[in-house]
Design an enzyme around this catalytic site. Sequence first.
Site, mmCIF file in Angstrom:
data_model
loop_
_atom_site.group_PDB
_atom_site.id
_atom_site.type_symbol
_atom_site.label_atom_id
_atom_site.label_comp_id
_atom_site.label_asym_id
_atom_site.label_seq_id
_atom_site.Cartn_x
_atom_site.Cartn_y
_atom_site.Cartn_z
ATOM 1 C CD GLU A 155 -2.728 1.007 2.632
ATOM 2 O OE1 GLU A 155 -2.234 0.489 3.649
ATOM 3 O OE2 GLU A 155 -3.900 1.444 2.603
ATOM 4 C CB ILE A 156 2.296 3.315 -2.536
ATOM 5 C CG1 ILE A 156 3.367 2.222 -2.685
ATOM 6 C CG2 ILE A 156 2.911 4.697 -2.744
ATOM 7 C CD1 ILE A 156 4.104 2.243 -3.985
#
Lengths: 465, 763
Positions: free
Chosen positions: B510-511
Amino acid sequence: MASMLLNSMRTCPVSPARAVQYAARSLSTTTQLQAQVQTKSKKTLARPSVKNIVLVEGVRTPFLMSGTTYVSSFHWGLLHKTGIPKDAVDYIIYGTVIQEVKTSNVAREAALGAGFSDKIPAHTVTMACISSNQAMTSAVGMIAAGQCDAVVAGGVEFMSDVPIRHSRKMRKTMLSLNKAKTLGQRLGLIGSIRLAHLAPELPAVAEFSTAETMGHSADRLAAAFGVSRVEQDEFALRSHTLAKKAQDAGLLKDVISFKVPGRDIVSKDNGIRPSSMEQMAKLKPAFIKPHGTVTAANSSFLTDGASAVLIMSEEKALAMGYKPKAYLRDFVYVSQDPKDQLLLGPTYSTPKVLERAGLTMDDIDVFEFHEAFAGQIMANLKAMDSDWFAQTYMGRKSKVGTPPTEKFNLWGGSLSLGHPFGATGCRLVTTVAHRLQKEGGQYGLVAACAAGGQGHAMVIEAYPQ
Amino acid sequence: MAFARAAGVLSKFAVSKYPLLSGHASRSLSVSSSLAARTHVSYELKDDVAVIRLNDPTSKVNTLSVQMQSELSEVMGEIWSNGAVKSAVLISSKPGCFIAGADINMIQACKTSEEVTHLSQEGQKMFEKIEKSPIPVVAAINGSCLGGGLEFAIACQYRVATKSKKTILGTPEVMLGLLPGAGGTQRLPKMVGLPGAFDMMLTGRNIRADKAKKMGLVHQLVDPLGPGLKPAEERTIEYLEEVAVGLAKGIANKKVALTKEKGLMQKLQDTVMGLGPVKQKIYKTVSEKVQKQTKGLYPAPVKIIECIKTGVEQGREAGYLAEAENFGKLAVTPESKALIGLYQGQVICKKNRFGTPEKEVKKLAILGAGLMGAGIAQVSIDKGLNTILKDTAVEGISRGEDQVYKGLNTKVKKKALTSFERDAILSNLSAQIDYTGFDSADMVIEAVFEDINIKHKVLKEIEAIIPPHCIFASNTSALPIKDIAAASKRPEKVIGMHYFSPVDKMQLLEIITTDKTSKDTLASAVSVGLKQGKIIIVVGDGPGFYTTRCLAPMLAEAVRVLQEGTGPKKLDTLTTSFGFPVGAATLADEVGIDVAAHVAEDLGKAFGSRFGGGNVEVLKTMVENGFKGRKSGKGCFIYGKGKKEKSVNSDAEEILQKYKLSAPPSVSSDSDIQHRLVSRFVNEAVLCLQEGILTNPVEGDIGAVFGLGFPPCLGGPFRFVDSFGAEKLVSMMRRFEDVYGNQFTPCQLLLDHAKDPSKKFHK
């Protein structure tokens, strides 16, 4: 090399050290090949700041197919035949590939056994199939650096007797046994030995990094360059035919006779067997089955043999009254991908060494390439002839070109004469020197590939007659 | 680019500069006239062998699309009617792909199950023709040979495959909620035996070439070549073709046998397997296993067993019919749609839509050699990234290095790596306790303790050393990135990269970007993540981002459920039977009770009573007692080495007893408990989309399934709303709301969807 896997290895109680002694002591400076052709006049590669280093003599034992001749002991009588004063040598370097644990510094044992003064140091080098090349160039380096004036360099390989190890489990048990203190512990350890422990570990001609055997890699290499089976068989046949011709014409003067105690004197390489294309076509592929192209007949075979050269600074050689055979000039070592380009050493090393020497392919009169597999030679020739390959993989602007057939391996090669891993390099260099004298050329080029994806090339210049 | 070149060269083969390779090239007939009309399939004659080449010009991979199938039938027709052709070779001109499967769009375009059944029957017919071909057809396989591609290949008389790492064979249909619908369920059991066929079709796993040879799936292997006078793969495909042409001629001349003489053991095994009772036993065992693993939530495995059984017991006709009908039925199930949606979403999330970064990250530094830090190091070094792993203590890096070594060594044991490759990979790792080398790092990922003050401290320390272009990424699971970036001199280089534990197994990354994060920083982070083999979602900044924020309310609810007297085991059963791969109590143990407590408290502060539910004190008391979950050996359950069955931690139960709540009977049925847990998760996910934390529902579904284990058969929270019905969900939540208050208040976006049934998250 192919036959290494095909032949079952027979043990043979020969000591490699002794064979080296033999070859080393036979270095003679008296025999001279006659120069029948006038040398073409080209510029010399001598440079003002660099010492001239010369090949004074090169000899070898006959190369024998592994397991064919039962060599049991060394013949001391030959000691007197050598022309080298034992004290004229400063240093001894030997190359070998498969090492015997007992003689891990085989060069030293050989030197002592051959009657060289025990004051002459000796060391052993290893660099797969170019081990004796490494021995020679190490010698060149020592002379150039002014450390020595005369060095004996050589190589030896006895595939008839390779060390076979106990399995890892057995070794572990045996080592623990040494440390065991009580009888109970010892018995316990002995009791732990199972049948599986007793299976020996054979040395493999496989790359450590990829676990691929060399023949398998050669087959893939040949396929990658689209080398057909017929091309390979033709080249192998050429090698055998030329070797036979050279042998019959007495050109292989570096070979010295060898007395096998209790048997006849061996004076010839025994692997030269010119066959026919039809016969060769019958063989099944040895590595990649069923569609591979590398067979026992178009591969070099497992060979026993030793070779040696005497290398000196030119001044020293002349001062001692020797007539040098050739100058040893520029040399390079290269290395590349051990998986897909394992045997492309000559392709990488040739343009590099020519560049160093300021020569082009056209300047070279004599080519001696190590023939590991016919497919490997053909693949190298194709790679050397490809601009795409030179640009994509070697970072060069253009191809180096291929050696002309009429100058290439004219007295046979490793495919026919045999390939004792550690000893081939000296044979190549000596052959170039002899061919330059015989054919009247000025420059010769030696190139070879080696396991680990390495390669070597050296430029040799004829000594003025 | 590479395959455009490959295709060009292959089509020019007739005028090859290479007389050595193909003595017959000069004799080969050009069929360019018919070639002009066809775009996907072409063929040429090499002596009496027709070489059929597949190449879909519109895609990176070949699929059995309508176009491909019709051109193939046309070509096969021409070849069969040409008396001069004695055999054929089927090969793909695409590097790394034979046929990747059937065209999913083709199935999705169908409206009814009958239409899909018809598609299946068409496929069956086509492959039956190939199977009964009057001339032998050799399938020459390089690259992926999956699904319909494999069914095609096994209909051919002979298969030769390259040993390339890219060559994989398999029937992954089950992972899309489907079954091999073009004769696969009928041919495979005959080829690899019943157990092998069940294994392949029920797991959908990829089989490497050497294994395929052992199983009897392919007849012959070809080694991949290195570069010669052409790039390696191009030449390998040519070589494969040369070998296949040789084999085809051999088969036509009866010099190459189609079947291998079976050994005594094999014969014996076949006889035993052929016995009625043995077969019945196999069916039974397999069915039980499937039931146990799928909990009846996935219809495809059951249908696969049914098809195989029908074929084996009742013969060909019945088998083919069952296959086609069941294929049609499965294609219209919500499970299949969910799984296909996930597959397509995952493809999207494996692309970098933010462009190429200005400077490629070649040197990575990781702070903190804990479970996370070492995990990130492991997935980085095996892709060739030079990685520094820094910790404050020698013990820390020693443990971290051990973890990396063990991770890689497991691959060696499974023969996915050689020990030499393992050592070469490990040489990319430098474990150290100082900042040496940080001055040339392109990216730093911190995985230090989750405390804003510590994060600020390391950020300042690091920024004093790293070069100006270096990106600072924080692997935090809940702290807002903008709070961390507040201490930075260059906030445009600060980004969040939230990995999931264990990093080498969990595919999601998850960026998190703040409004100050530059586009290039994002592009770089995505490119590193993709290199590490991750599926990436990019979300906005906020407490808990997306994944942690969805998980927190569900865990709060789980704690409440536990307090209300549902035991951890029962809670696990309730959640797994809903489709979660890991039960809620076990999940809390895996995440770590301390982490859960930390997150619950943080997010509780940020979001208020909506994140309430269970009492945070329960978690805190557990942590005080040392029950931190799996890592400490005790959590809800007791963990020990070698124990298969984990037992409930009675001390933890005592704590729960202390905080006991009474369960309101109106919302405490099994189904209600399940929906209480799921609806809070789903509502929070939809709220994230509403608030713009998520940019689209696809990433929401992917994040929930791949990061948090949301039931794959439901396809993710958004697809769940679509298939379950927003209205139904809202009314259910209203019922819970009446009892518990605002924790169950549906968000506006959900209400909008409930009001207008035509609104769907996925079209």
